[in-house]
Write an enzyme that holds these catalytic residues in place. Structure first.
Site, short mmCIF file in Angstrom:
data_model
loop_
_atom_site.label_atom_id
_atom_site.label_comp_id
_atom_site.label_asym_id
_atom_site.label_seq_id
_atom_site.Cartn_x
_atom_site.Cartn_y
_atom_site.Cartn_z
N ASP A 177 0.86 -1.04 -0.20
CA ASP A 177 -0.19 -0.07 -0.04
C ASP A 177 0.95 1.19 0.07
O ASP A 177 1.92 1.27 0.58
CB ASP A 177 -1.01 0.06 1.41
CG ASP A 177 -1.86 1.15 1.36
OD1 ASP A 177 -2.83 1.27 0.39
OD2 ASP A 177 -1.54 1.90 2.10
N GLU A 197 1.06 -0.86 -5.09
CA GLU A 197 0.07 -0.02 -5.37
C GLU A 197 0.71 1.28 -5.42
O GLU A 197 0.95 2.05 -4.26
CB GLU A 197 -0.80 -0.04 -4.05
CG GLU A 197 -2.28 0.57 -4.37
CD GLU A 197 -2.30 1.92 -3.62
OE1 GLU A 197 -3.48 2.58 -3.98
OE2 GLU A 197 -1.56 2.53 -2.71
C1 OTU Z 1 -4.10 3.71 -0.36
O1 OTU Z 1 -4.49 4.56 -1.49
C2 OTU Z 1 -5.33 3.05 0.03
O2 OTU Z 1 -5.81 2.17 -1.34
C3 OTU Z 1 -6.39 3.75 0.61
O3 OTU Z 1 -7.70 3.33 0.75
C4 OTU Z 1 -5.92 4.23 1.81
O4 OTU Z 1 -6.67 5.19 2.43
C5 OTU Z 1 -4.53 4.85 1.75
O5 OTU Z 1 -3.73 4.17 0.84
C6 OTU Z 1 -3.75 5.04 3.12
O6 OTU Z 1 -3.53 3.69 3.31
O7 OTU Z 1 -2.28 7.09 -2.96
O8 OTU Z 1 -0.71 5.17 -3.21
O9 OTU Z 1 -8.25 7.51 -2.59
O10 OTU Z 1 -6.03 6.51 -3.82
O11 OTU Z 1 -5.08 7.25 -0.44
C7 OTU Z 1 -1.63 5.14 -2.38
C8 OTU Z 1 -6.99 8.05 -2.32
C9 OTU Z 1 -2.60 6.26 -2.42
C10 OTU Z 1 -6.18 6.65 -2.68
C11 OTU Z 1 -4.81 6.87 -2.00
C12 OTU Z 1 -3.89 5.79 -1.76
#
Ligand code: OTU
Length: 628
Positions: free
Chosen positions: A265, A307
């Site tokens: 993440d 991600e």
């Molecule tokens: C990720 O996403 C997760 O998918 C989100 O659900 C979380 O809120 C976030 O991390 C924090 O853990 O930019 O590259 O909707 O695209 O927060 C990571 C905004 C991210 C997401 C963004 C994100």
């Protein structure tokens, strides 16, 4: 493990030495890490070691057209981890080979009603969220899934932890091992707000409305903590080697419970550098390469998925570059293609998808994109900024138009989504909504509107299934589930606009014949089945764009023989005129997802997608049009 240790130790040492070699005690720290890795290997079960061996014998096992991912919330999909086990037959009926369960580890319990960013604020890497089950349930689930050929993927939230994680609590107490302050060093803390300012000006904003800024003053610390996301998610400080070691060991512990894929993440944010936006830094890639070495040594059956929601030119390095080419993450979200496909849909113009595909290189062996239409997050428009830099306004108008279109604010729009973290006076940010709401299934009133909406569903998922990589279905999309209209304040995890597309799962048993849910299921199952039957859909088959005479149409070839054509507009367009090259060799085709014969008189209907195979190559496939 000995052999693999010999094979990869040099790479691991190299990456970690570049990160931490300047510090005193590096050699001792590295030796300790290797000992701890050996302990994790000793704890790895015979079944998982056998899995490691079989996957090593078959590198790229996940890149075949068989691969299909499904993403779901445990509670919304099935209540608990045990409940997910009961849903395995359903997952199999879709053809799932890879199940991504959104965060199920113990999450933050703090004040403000226990806000925890949908589970992305982790309080413990070693415990399951009590309401969802236990570690024993997790082991049982991973084993059951594995028996049915499904790999479990978990979010591994390595950029930050919750403010009630054991490391954060220790930092608050001001104590570390030997009574030192050492857990403060797990985070990026600043005594004075002025110290944060030199970074702040260069940083983006993830939640500009609900969590503005990137730093939070924490009373218990009497310091400013770096908080890229919500104020209760404290960014980890990877310049501290102990953070790397603890995170690597936490990952291996989960791998030993049978987790096979780790969704890393917020992978882009791991390293901070003054004067930059603190994303995609070279050290961030070194951290990921080192993690890859750790799994290559201890648990080589495991996959790492990046991600990184970043512009397309920043994505390929997540698969490794230069001497580390192919030696970083196995998978990465193709977030730019996803966002581009929505922009193209709104604009009725495939140009943006074309540009992103053009900028997407062929991947090194053993790597694959994760292609998708929707996920639990918003569609973040700003990743397309580099593609829009030639626009006089940097793309503001085009992106705002698309966002307004999907929010249903444009006259004639079929979409019923909502804008995320945007204000009229501020530049565009993101869009929320389930696929069915965004493509107009939810709002369709006439049978023609519905038919067009389903054509758009097929187009969007058809692109994710054919562009190259492992396609992902977001829970509920296969049943055309619409938005969740329960008020945000009733949501147990706190108000967050993204909950619009996080509804409770409509169980397949509840699907009424001839309903939209039933139709969507047929559409998606058809795409999946056809994709699985086409070797040219493998992730490592080349994707080549074909020239078109109109930007309303997208055309590309997969491998040698498969041609994908998509009409992004509401016009009917003769295929021969749009993509003249298709018929160059006098071929007649079979549309594998429409079961029609395609010759030069073929007309693409509004939003129609076709997957063309020369009829000569379909000799074993009965063509319904030609059967008497
Ligand atoms: C990720 O996403 C997760 O998918 C989100 O659900 C979380 O809120 C976030 O991390 C924090 O853990 O930019 O590259 O909707 O695209 O927060 C990571 C905004 C991210 C997401 C963004 C994100």
């Amino acid at each position: 493990m000995e052999g693999r240790f010999k094979q990869h130790r040099g790479r691991l040492h190299h990456a970690l030495h570049r990160l931490y070699g300047h510090g005193a005690g590096f050699d001792g720290w590295f030796a300790q890490l290797c000992d701890d890795m050996a302990d994790r290997f000793a704890a790895r079960s015979p079944e998982l070691r056998a899995l490691d061996r079989s996957r090593l014998a078959q590198p790229g096992w996940f890149t075949s057209p068989q691969s299909l991912a499904y993403s779901a919330y445990v509670d919304k999909f099935a209540g608990t981890l045990r409940g997910v086990e009961d849903q395995i037959p359903y997952l199999k009926s879709l053809g799932t080979t890879y199940l991504h369960l959104l965060p199920f580890l113990r999450a933050r319990e703090g004040p403000n009603g226990g806000e925890n960013d949908g589970g992305f604020a982790i309080a413990s890497f070693d415990e399951v969220q009590p309401a969802l089950g236990t570690m024993q349930d997790l082991r049982s689930l991973t084993a059951a899934l594995r028996r049915d050929g499904i790999s479990l993927c978990t979010d591994f939230i390595l950029n930050h932890v919750a403010d009630d994680h054991i490391w954060a609590l220790a930092a608050k107490r001001g104590q570390g091992e030997q009574g030192q302050d050492s857990y403060r060093d797990y985070f990026h803390l600043f005594d004075r707000v002025q110290d944060t300012e030199k970074f702040a000006n260069h940083l983006g904003q993830i939640f500009p409305e609900t969590a503005p800024g990137n730093f939070t003053f924490v009373d218990d610390l009497q310091a400013w903590a770096w908080t890229t996301f919500y104020p209760y998610q404290w960014d980890l400080n990877y310049s501290n080697p102990r953070v790397f070691a603890d995170i690597a060991l936490a990952l291996l512990h989960l791998a030993n419970q049978g987790v096979e894929i780790f969704r890393l993440d917020s992978a882009a944010f791991l390293w901070k550098r003054e004067g930059t936006n603190c994303m995609n830094q070279p050290e961030c890639h070194l951290i990921l390469q080192a993690l890859r070495c750790v799994v290559d040594i201890v648990a080589p059956g495991v996959l790492l998925k990046a991600e990184a929601i970043v512009p397309v030119n920043e994505l390929p390095p997540y698969f490794g570059a230069g001497e580390a080419l192919g030696a970083q993450c196995h998978l990465a979200y193709n977030s730019s293609l996803m966002t581009a496909s929505w922009l193209s849909l709104a604009e009725q113009d495939a140009d943006m998808v074309c540009r992103v595909m053009q900028a997407t290189p062929r991947l090194p062996p053993g790597c694959a994109w994760l292609t998708y239409v929707r996920c639990h997050d918003d569609i973040g428009w700003n990743v397309l900024r580099p593609e829009l830099q030639d626009e006089p306004d940097g793309g503001d108008v085009r992106l705002a138009r698309a966002a307004n279109f999907f929010a249903g604010k444009t006259p004639g729009s079929y979409a019923t989504g909502a804008s995320f973290q945007a204000r009229p006076d501020r530049q565009v940010h993101g869009t929320n909504g389930m696929t069915a709401a965004l493509v107009g299934i939810s709002s369709a009133k006439t049978s023609q509107q519905l038919a067009h909406a389903f054509a758009r569903l097929k187009l969007m998922y058809g692109l994710a299934m054919s562009a190259g990589g492992t396609p992902l279905i977001y829970m509920g999309d296969e049943l055309a589930q619409g938005n969740d209209h329960r008020p945000a304040c009733a949501w147990p995890l706190g108000a967050d606009g993204r909950q619009l597309h996080r509804p409770d799962f409509l169980k397949s048993a509840a699907v009424v014949p001839a309903s939209n849910a039933a139709t969507a299921l047929v559409v998606l199952k058809n795409l999946i089945a056809v994709r699985k039957s086409l070797p040219d859909m493998a992730a490592d088959c080349a994707t080549t764009l074909l020239p078109t005479n109109t930007t309303r149409v997208l055309a590309f070839r997969r491998g040698e023989r498969l041609t994908v054509v998509a009409n992004f507009s509401d016009d009917s367009i003769p295929l021969f005129q749009a993509v003249p090259g298709v018929f160059e060799n006098g071929s007649i085709f079979h549309d594998r997802i429409g079961y029609t014969r395609v010759d030069p008189s073929f007309i693409l209907a509004p939003w129609q997608m076709v997957w063309l195979m020369p009829t000569s190559a379909c000799n074993n496939q009965a063509d319904p049009m030609e059967t008497p």
